[in-house]
Design a protein around this motif. Structure first.
Motif, mmCIF file in Angstrom:
data_model
loop_
_atom_site.group_PDB
_atom_site.id
_atom_site.type_symbol
_atom_site.label_atom_id
_atom_site.label_comp_id
_atom_site.label_asym_id
_atom_site.label_seq_id
_atom_site.Cartn_x
_atom_site.Cartn_y
_atom_site.Cartn_z
ATOM 1 N N THR A 21 0.927 -0.887 0.035
ATOM 2 C CA THR A 21 -0.214 -0.125 0.414
ATOM 3 C C THR A 21 0.670 1.352 -0.515
ATOM 4 N N ARG A 22 2.259 1.023 0.158
ATOM 5 C CA ARG A 22 2.718 2.800 0.320
ATOM 6 C C ARG A 22 2.766 4.245 1.209
ATOM 7 N N LEU A 23 3.684 3.785 1.551
ATOM 8 C CA LEU A 23 3.488 5.615 2.753
ATOM 9 C C LEU A 23 3.884 6.594 2.034
ATOM 10 N N LEU A 24 3.983 7.580 2.586
ATOM 11 C CA LEU A 24 4.157 8.729 2.267
ATOM 12 C C LEU A 24 4.185 10.068 3.395
ATOM 13 N N VAL A 25 4.884 10.330 4.085
ATOM 14 C CA VAL A 25 5.637 11.119 5.011
ATOM 15 C C VAL A 25 5.968 12.375 4.282
ATOM 16 N N ARG A 29 10.992 15.471 -16.484
ATOM 17 C CA ARG A 29 9.566 14.486 -17.780
ATOM 18 C C ARG A 29 10.605 13.266 -16.952
ATOM 19 N N ALA A 30 11.679 13.033 -17.416
ATOM 20 C CA ALA A 30 12.211 12.067 -16.760
ATOM 21 C C ALA A 30 11.909 11.558 -15.559
ATOM 22 N N SER A 31 12.546 12.450 -14.554
ATOM 23 C CA SER A 31 12.304 12.492 -12.667
ATOM 24 C C SER A 31 11.147 11.613 -13.076
ATOM 25 N N LEU A 32 10.157 12.825 -12.712
ATOM 26 C CA LEU A 32 8.700 12.582 -12.346
ATOM 27 C C LEU A 32 8.205 10.959 -12.450
ATOM 28 N N THR A 33 8.624 10.456 -14.228
ATOM 29 C CA THR A 33 8.067 8.923 -14.565
ATOM 30 C C THR A 33 8.875 8.750 -14.345
ATOM 31 N N ALA A 34 9.527 8.305 -13.389
ATOM 32 C CA ALA A 34 10.801 7.905 -12.710
ATOM 33 C C ALA A 34 9.387 7.244 -11.668
ATOM 34 N N CYS A 71 2.955 4.025 -8.367
ATOM 35 C CA CYS A 71 1.761 3.535 -9.416
ATOM 36 C C CYS A 71 1.366 2.121 -9.746
ATOM 37 N N ARG A 72 3.388 1.739 -10.384
ATOM 38 C CA ARG A 72 3.468 0.362 -11.082
ATOM 39 C C ARG A 72 4.491 -0.379 -10.313
ATOM 40 N N GLY A 73 4.705 0.022 -9.423
ATOM 41 C CA GLY A 73 6.072 -0.220 -8.747
ATOM 42 C C GLY A 73 5.569 -1.599 -7.634
ATOM 43 N N ARG A 74 4.125 -1.530 -7.322
ATOM 44 C CA ARG A 74 3.825 -2.759 -6.473
ATOM 45 C C ARG A 74 4.088 -4.449 -7.324
ATOM 46 N N LYS A 75 3.433 -4.780 -8.250
ATOM 47 C CA LYS A 75 2.958 -5.793 -9.230
ATOM 48 C C LYS A 75 5.051 -5.926 -9.203
ATOM 49 N N ALA A 124 8.195 -1.470 -3.203
ATOM 50 C CA ALA A 124 6.966 -0.969 -2.352
ATOM 51 C C ALA A 124 7.464 1.012 -2.167
ATOM 52 N N GLY A 125 6.831 2.474 -2.142
ATOM 53 C CA GLY A 125 7.326 2.851 -2.777
ATOM 54 C C GLY A 125 6.933 4.236 -1.393
ATOM 55 N N VAL A 126 8.908 4.316 -0.303
ATOM 56 C CA VAL A 126 7.981 5.385 0.329
ATOM 57 C C VAL A 126 8.342 6.365 0.570
ATOM 58 N N ILE A 127 7.614 7.512 0.532
ATOM 59 C CA ILE A 127 8.322 8.702 0.441
ATOM 60 C C ILE A 127 8.486 9.714 0.984
ATOM 61 N N ALA A 128 9.071 10.705 1.533
ATOM 62 C CA ALA A 128 9.010 11.822 2.619
ATOM 63 C C ALA A 128 9.251 12.948 2.038
ATOM 64 N N THR A 129 9.032 14.222 2.649
ATOM 65 C CA THR A 129 8.697 15.538 1.780
ATOM 66 C C THR A 129 8.412 16.554 2.651
ATOM 67 N N GLN A 130 9.000 17.863 2.607
ATOM 68 C CA GLN A 130 9.231 18.861 2.887
ATOM 69 C C GLN A 130 7.489 19.699 2.737
ATOM 70 N N ARG A 131 6.761 19.546 1.941
ATOM 71 C CA ARG A 131 5.929 20.008 1.453
ATOM 72 C C ARG A 131 5.111 19.458 0.703
#
Length: 482
Positions: free
Chosen positions: A26-30, A158-163, A169-173, A177-184
């Motif tokens: 299900t992935r995580l956003l911090v 565009r290349a970085s955003l696509t990756a 979106c498609r990494g789970r299959k 499992a993406g765990v992304i952290a952001t300040q904003r």
């Protein structure tokens, strides 16, 4: 197998755990402002889940490389490798299930985005038989998935955003499992943030970020104010891997630390004002150690040109030419090449062929210079030095051994101005000797020569520039930098 990762304690003092298997699906956003404890949270998650799942960390600041000492993560310094190397490493990482920290420290923003895109694409494109589960932690995700355009090139963004989108979106299959952290949150692309089902929201103060955080947590707008009051290390958590309703979590302690920490107050120096003034305004002490000359890299096309020049027989009978007269003819040929307006933007390898033809027309049957010697003489000629620089400018050439041959022109132009007490050459003049029309490239050239400790550049308050060559003790007069 169910693994519960202990993240700390909730508001009742009970253990706050995270279902690792559910997180993989299900992935995580911090989210959290600088100083909210966001990196501390990621470190706690990585430490407590180490040994249970493969971990891959994309680290813009190099803070997580300390995991290698305690948990065996392989630290890779991206600045030491090419994009192709990084993509190849990513494929091997998936094959061998190694836990890795990719440190992007030392790269500019555009370089970090290029490297992260190549690395994520390498993870994503691994063969199906290597699709093992892995946590992919991306700190400062807004750098790699920006909500809007920035100062970087559009194709890089565009290349970085696509990756990043592929990861979320498609990494789970593919087991990622993406765990992304952001300040904003407002600076993070919505299509990337929207793919996470688990959220840990830390302290933030801007209304737009609080509103987005409240929406993701399913809170009413009036409840969003509590996000502003969160203490350092406290986060509001929601998601199938954590809790079905928003709960407050205090993140527990960690066993490793970042290479950089929070600023701490230290006593100011107690030196008298007069001594401090002398320290600050003291003239620079020239110190220069000539580095070992870099081994020349063979270039196929240049070698071919030299081989062809040696292999073509002279159609006319060879005649003896006095060495002094031959040197004068070579100088005249070089002068004619430099004075040709079209030669400024042509490469030395192309001009070398012209040089050989002109030498034959001047009665010099054999090639008087090889390509390397020609490039040095051409650089000197562009700087206005038409004689043999090895005799008259041996000191300057000895000081510039660490520079590539194509940089000798700008260096010798400055050296000539400094030796003769002339004003510092302008960027446009330096560009002409470097074979470019880009003033930005010239400024980067000067910065590079400064990094080799061959130039010391000073710009006074009037904007006038002078350059000192410490190794020679020569200084130009001040002139406008443009």
């Amino acid at each position: 197998m169910t693994v519960r990762v202990d993240m700390g304690a909730d508001e009742r003092g009970d253990a706050a755990t995270l279902d690792l298997e559910e997180l993989l699906a299900t992935r995580l956003l911090v989210q959290g402002n600088s100083g909210s404890g966001k990196s501390h949270l990621l470190r706690r998650l990585l430490e407590r889940s180490a040994g249970h799942v493969q971990q891959v960390v994309i680290d813009p600041e190099g803070d997580f490389v300390t995991l290698s000492d305690r948990y065996g993560h392989v630290a890779i310094e991206a600045a030491d490798h090419s994009e192709r190397d990084v993509a190849r490493f990513a494929s091997r990482i998936r094959e061998h299930r190694a836990s890795v920290v990719l440190s992007l420290e030392g790269l500019e923003a555009e370089g970090q985005m290029k490297c992260a895109a190549a690395f994520l694409n390498g993870l994503f494109d691994a063969p199906r038989e290597h699709w093992y589960p892995a946590l992919v932690v991306v700190d400062e995700a807004q750098l790699f998935a920006p909500a809007g355009g920035g100062e970087v090139a559009e194709d890089v963004r565009r290349a970085s955003l696509t990756a990043m989108t592929n990861l979320m979106c498609r990494g789970r299959k593919r087991g990622l499992a993406g765990v992304i952290a952001t300040q904003r949150l407002a600076k993070l692309a919505k299509n990337v943030a929207a793919e996470a089902s688990n959220f840990l929201m830390g302290r933030t103060f801007l209304d737009i970020d609080m509103a987005r955080a409240a929406d993701l947590l399913g809170m009413e707008r009036r409840q969003a104010e509590q996000i502003r009051d969160l203490q350092r290390g406290h986060f509001l958590a929601l998601g199938p891997a954590i809790s079905r309703r928003p709960v407050s979590i205090k993140i527990g302690d960690v066993e490793t630390s970042a290479r950089s920490g929070s600023p701490k107050l230290t006593p100011l120096p107690e030196a008298p004002t007069a001594d401090m003034r002398d320290l600050l305004l003291a003239p620079p002490e020239p110190s220069w150690t000539p580095p070992a000359p870099a081994a020349p890299k063979p270039v196929a096309s240049e070698s071919l040109i030299e081989a062809l020049a040696r292999s073509v027989p002279s159609p006319e009978p060879e005649t003896h030419v006095d060495p002094e007269e031959a040197a004068e003819r070579i100088a005249e040929v070089l002068r004619a090449i430099v004075e040709d307006a079209d030669s400024a933007l042509r490469s030395p390898s192309v001009l070398y062929q012209d040089f050989l033809v002109r030498c034959r027309m001047a009665g010099l049957a054999r090639a008087p210079l090889d390509l390397s010697a020609f490039t040095r003489r051409l650089s000197a000629a562009r700087a206005g030095i038409h004689g043999d620089p090895d005799t008259e400018w041996s000191q300057a050439l000895d000081a510039a051994k660490a520079l590539p041959d194509d940089m000798l022109g700008p260096f010798l132009l400055v050296a000539r101005a400094a030796r003769e007490g002339l004003p510092c050459p302008s960027d446009a003049e330096l560009a002409a000797t470097y074979g470019t029309s880009s003033l930005g490239r010239v400024r980067r050239l000067i910065q590079y020569i400064e990094s080799r400790e061959l130039f010391v550049t000073r710009v006074d308050l009037a904007g006038k520039r002078s350059i000192t060559i410490p190794r020679l003790g020569w200084t130009t007069q001040a002139s406008e930098a443009a």
